[in-house]
Scaffold this motif. Structure first.
Motif, PDB file in Angstrom:
ATOM      1  N   ASP A 123       0.841  -1.191   0.000  1.00  0.00           N
ATOM      2  CA  ASP A 123       0.000   0.000   0.000  1.00  0.00           C
ATOM      3  C   ASP A 123       0.881   1.247   0.000  1.00  0.00           C
ATOM      4  O   ASP A 123       1.878   1.321   0.729  1.00  0.00           O
ATOM      5  CB  ASP A 123      -0.895  -0.013   1.241  1.00  0.00           C
ATOM      6  CG  ASP A 123      -1.727   1.239   1.354  1.00  0.00           C
ATOM      7  OD1 ASP A 123      -2.622   1.443   0.522  1.00  0.00           O
ATOM      8  OD2 ASP A 123      -1.464   2.037   2.280  1.00  0.00           O
ATOM      9  N   SER A 124       0.522   2.228  -0.813  1.00  0.00           N
ATOM     10  CA  SER A 124       1.367   3.416  -0.963  1.00  0.00           C
ATOM     11  C   SER A 124       1.370   4.293   0.278  1.00  0.00           C
ATOM     12  O   SER A 124       2.190   5.212   0.389  1.00  0.00           O
ATOM     13  CB  SER A 124       0.927   4.236  -2.181  1.00  0.00           C
ATOM     14  OG  SER A 124      -0.404   4.704  -2.019  1.00  0.00           O
ATOM     15  N   ARG A 125       0.466   4.009   1.226  1.00  0.00           N
ATOM     16  CA  ARG A 125       0.508   4.723   2.512  1.00  0.00           C
ATOM     17  C   ARG A 125       0.966   3.796   3.634  1.00  0.00           C
ATOM     18  O   ARG A 125       0.794   4.092   4.806  1.00  0.00           O
ATOM     19  CB  ARG A 125      -0.871   5.343   2.806  1.00  0.00           C
ATOM     20  CG  ARG A 125      -1.175   6.536   1.912  1.00  0.00           C
ATOM     21  CD  ARG A 125      -2.524   7.134   2.173  1.00  0.00           C
ATOM     22  NE  ARG A 125      -3.603   6.262   1.684  1.00  0.00           N
ATOM     23  CZ  ARG A 125      -4.894   6.593   1.707  1.00  0.00           C
ATOM     24  NH1 ARG A 125      -5.267   7.764   2.203  1.00  0.00           N
ATOM     25  NH2 ARG A 125      -5.810   5.769   1.240  1.00  0.00           N
TER      26      ARG A 125
ATOM     27  N   GLU B  17      11.201  11.619   1.321  1.00  0.00           N
ATOM     28  CA  GLU B  17      12.317  12.519   1.577  1.00  0.00           C
ATOM     29  C   GLU B  17      12.834  12.276   2.984  1.00  0.00           C
ATOM     30  O   GLU B  17      12.056  12.203   3.939  1.00  0.00           O
ATOM     31  CB  GLU B  17      11.892  13.986   1.441  1.00  0.00           C
ATOM     32  CG  GLU B  17      11.498  14.391   0.030  1.00  0.00           C
ATOM     33  CD  GLU B  17      11.183  15.879  -0.066  1.00  0.00           C
ATOM     34  OE1 GLU B  17      12.146  16.664  -0.227  1.00  0.00           O
ATOM     35  OE2 GLU B  17      10.003  16.247   0.033  1.00  0.00           O
ATOM     36  N   ALA B  18      14.170  12.130   3.100  1.00  0.00           N
ATOM     37  CA  ALA B  18      14.822  11.910   4.387  1.00  0.00           C
ATOM     38  C   ALA B  18      14.178  10.751   5.149  1.00  0.00           C
ATOM     39  O   ALA B  18      13.996  10.800   6.362  1.00  0.00           O
ATOM     40  CB  ALA B  18      14.798  13.177   5.235  1.00  0.00           C
ATOM     41  N   GLY B  19      13.807   9.716   4.390  1.00  0.00           N
ATOM     42  CA  GLY B  19      13.236   8.528   5.000  1.00  0.00           C
ATOM     43  C   GLY B  19      11.784   8.631   5.381  1.00  0.00           C
ATOM     44  O   GLY B  19      11.216   7.687   5.953  1.00  0.00           O
ATOM     45  N   MET B  20      11.126   9.746   5.032  1.00  0.00           N
ATOM     46  CA  MET B  20       9.733   9.975   5.406  1.00  0.00           C
ATOM     47  C   MET B  20       8.839   9.977   4.174  1.00  0.00           C
ATOM     48  O   MET B  20       9.172  10.572   3.149  1.00  0.00           O
ATOM     49  CB  MET B  20       9.587  11.309   6.143  1.00  0.00           C
ATOM     50  CG  MET B  20      10.498  11.481   7.340  1.00  0.00           C
ATOM     51  SD  MET B  20      10.138  10.331   8.684  1.00  0.00           S
ATOM     52  CE  MET B  20       8.606  11.046   9.321  1.00  0.00           C
TER      53      MET B  20
ATOM     54  N   LEU C 139       5.731  11.405   2.380  1.00  0.00           N
ATOM     55  CA  LEU C 139       5.042  12.694   2.453  1.00  0.00           C
ATOM     56  C   LEU C 139       4.162  12.874   1.219  1.00  0.00           C
ATOM     57  O   LEU C 139       4.282  12.159   0.234  1.00  0.00           O
ATOM     58  CB  LEU C 139       6.065  13.845   2.496  1.00  0.00           C
ATOM     59  CG  LEU C 139       7.211  13.775   3.502  1.00  0.00           C
ATOM     60  CD1 LEU C 139       8.335  14.693   3.069  1.00  0.00           C
ATOM     61  CD2 LEU C 139       6.710  14.155   4.881  1.00  0.00           C
ATOM     62  N   GLY C 140       3.289  13.895   1.293  1.00  0.00           N
ATOM     63  CA  GLY C 140       2.579  14.301   0.095  1.00  0.00           C
ATOM     64  C   GLY C 140       1.090  14.073   0.143  1.00  0.00           C
ATOM     65  O   GLY C 140       0.503  13.858   1.210  1.00  0.00           O
TER      66      GLY C 140
ATOM     67  N   VAL D 152       5.213   9.631   7.401  1.00  0.00           N
ATOM     68  CA  VAL D 152       5.403   8.271   7.906  1.00  0.00           C
ATOM     69  C   VAL D 152       6.870   7.879   7.770  1.00  0.00           C
ATOM     70  O   VAL D 152       7.419   7.934   6.662  1.00  0.00           O
ATOM     71  CB  VAL D 152       4.536   7.270   7.116  1.00  0.00           C
ATOM     72  CG1 VAL D 152       4.752   5.856   7.655  1.00  0.00           C
ATOM     73  CG2 VAL D 152       3.065   7.656   7.174  1.00  0.00           C
ATOM     74  N   PRO D 153       7.530   7.473   8.869  1.00  0.00           N
ATOM     75  CA  PRO D 153       8.905   6.972   8.764  1.00  0.00           C
ATOM     76  C   PRO D 153       8.918   5.591   8.109  1.00  0.00           C
ATOM     77  O   PRO D 153       8.453   4.614   8.693  1.00  0.00           O
ATOM     78  CB  PRO D 153       9.375   6.917  10.215  1.00  0.00           C
ATOM     79  CG  PRO D 153       8.116   6.792  11.026  1.00  0.00           C
ATOM     80  CD  PRO D 153       7.041   7.495  10.256  1.00  0.00           C
ATOM     81  N   VAL D 154       9.426   5.516   6.883  1.00  0.00           N
ATOM     82  CA  VAL D 154       9.295   4.297   6.093  1.00  0.00           C
ATOM     83  C   VAL D 154      10.012   3.121   6.752  1.00  0.00           C
ATOM     84  O   VAL D 154       9.435   2.038   6.926  1.00  0.00           O
ATOM     85  CB  VAL D 154       9.826   4.525   4.668  1.00  0.00           C
ATOM     86  CG1 VAL D 154       9.739   3.240   3.857  1.00  0.00           C
ATOM     87  CG2 VAL D 154       9.038   5.645   3.981  1.00  0.00           C
TER      88      VAL D 154
END
Length: 344
Positions: free
Chosen positions: A86-88, A123-126, A128-129, A136-138
């Protein structure tokens, strides 16, 4: 020609990622559940996507479904392996990813759920958007070490997949699938249309889809299915919309979906559509079950995000498009029907 495997945790995701590889000279097949993998393999696909329907179940049950899918496959048979998520970042990401990693025998795992075309980036492991209320910290969604590269546009994706293609487990969504396809020399999938007689089947109660149906002009025949039950009616034109509605009887969602699938089977047998647009992921599952369709060949897109498949049915070859309930602008249904000449 490189062979690709995609393991997805829901049907719409399996289709939406697999369609990125569709093109002339490539056979792309989606197995609707682990048990249909042998049937899908018999079609000799270049790209195989398997739906495990495991996003909403317990982690141990999800592992069991992924393991069942992989039990029919040999890792050496595939040049590229992708875990569609899931993209989220909802679902059993860590447990399922680790299961695929162990089967693949690799140690490198690259995760990027970014979809630049939808305004979703990492971005920076998060993560966003658009559609992501809180960053969300991936890496935090995984128990094992993973690589989380920055991805803000398609160029970033192309750079990431430019190396170690086959020795890596790729974890992501539509954006990653299309980047992998480009890396393999596959152009964007062709767009196509649905031919008449066309049948729109809506089992979703999402306001987005309901608004799309409400926007249809009065000359489009719309048949309501209260709590999933619909009476067979005379067909006055070659475009028909069948939609579930609340009958007020307190019927559970699961029972309403079962009844609706039965109604769709009856209507389809009588109407014999050449084109079928199914709205709602769970409804698509139930309806395809009733129609005894377990493997789908993905050939094109009706629109971006609307994969088009060809299947054999009891009344002939049919083009099927699946649409998630919350997808698309208000005029989507009207524009799709316009392409078949239904709206003047």
């Amino acid at each position: 020609m490189a062979r690709v495997l995609i393991i997805a945790d829901d049907l719409t995701g399996a289709l939406d990622s697999a369609v990125g590889f569709a093109g002339v000279g490539r056979k792309v097949v989606v197995a609707r559940h682990p048990g249909s993998v042998p049937e899908a393999l018999a079609m000799q696909p270049d790209v195989l996507a398997v739906n495990t329907a495991s996003r909403e179940i317990a982690p141990d049950a999800a592992v069991a479904e992924v393991t069942a899918a992989l039990s029919h496959l040999q890792s050496s048979a595939f040049d590229v392996v992708m875990k569609k998520v899931d993209s989220r970042l909802k679902g059993n990401l860590s447990a399922e990813t680790l299961t695929v990693m162990r089967w693949q025998g690799g140690s490198r795992c690259v995760v990027s759920p970014a979809i630049p075309s939808m305004g979703r980036r990492v971005e920076a492991g998060m993560l966003l958007g658009d559609g992501v209320a809180t960053p969300v910290p991936v890496a935090g969604r995984f128990d094992e070490p993973v690589e989380v590269p920055d991805v803000v546009d398609e160029d970033d994706f192309d750079a990431i997949v430019g190396r170690d293609l086959g020795s890596t487990l790729w974890v992501g969504a539509r954006g990653l699938a299309f980047a992998l396809a480009r890396r393999l020399g596959v152009r964007a999938p062709e767009t196509a249309r649905l031919d008449a007689p066309m049948m729109v089947v809506n089992g979703s109660r999402d306001p987005v889809t309901l608004a799309q149906i409400a926007a249809l002009p009065s000359d489009i025949q719309v048949v309501m299915a209260p709590d999933g039950r619909a009476d067979l009616t005379n067909f006055t034109n070659d475009r028909l919309v069948l939609t579930i509605s609340d009958g007020g009887a307190g019927v559970s969602g699961q029972e309403a979906a079962r009844r609706f699938a039965e109604s769709v089977e009856v209507f389809s047998s009588a109407y014999r559509p050449a084109g079928l647009l199914i709205c709602g992921g769970e409804s698509a599952h139930a309806i395809l079950d009733r129609l005894d369709i377990n493997s789908l060949q993905v050939v094109a897109e009706l629109r971006p995000g609307l994969p088009l498949c060809e299947v054999e049915t009891g009344w002939g070859r049919v083009r099927i498009v699946t649409k998630s309930g919350g997808f698309g602008p208000p005029d989507l249904m009207v524009s799709v029907l316009e392409e078949t000449g239904a709206v003047v």
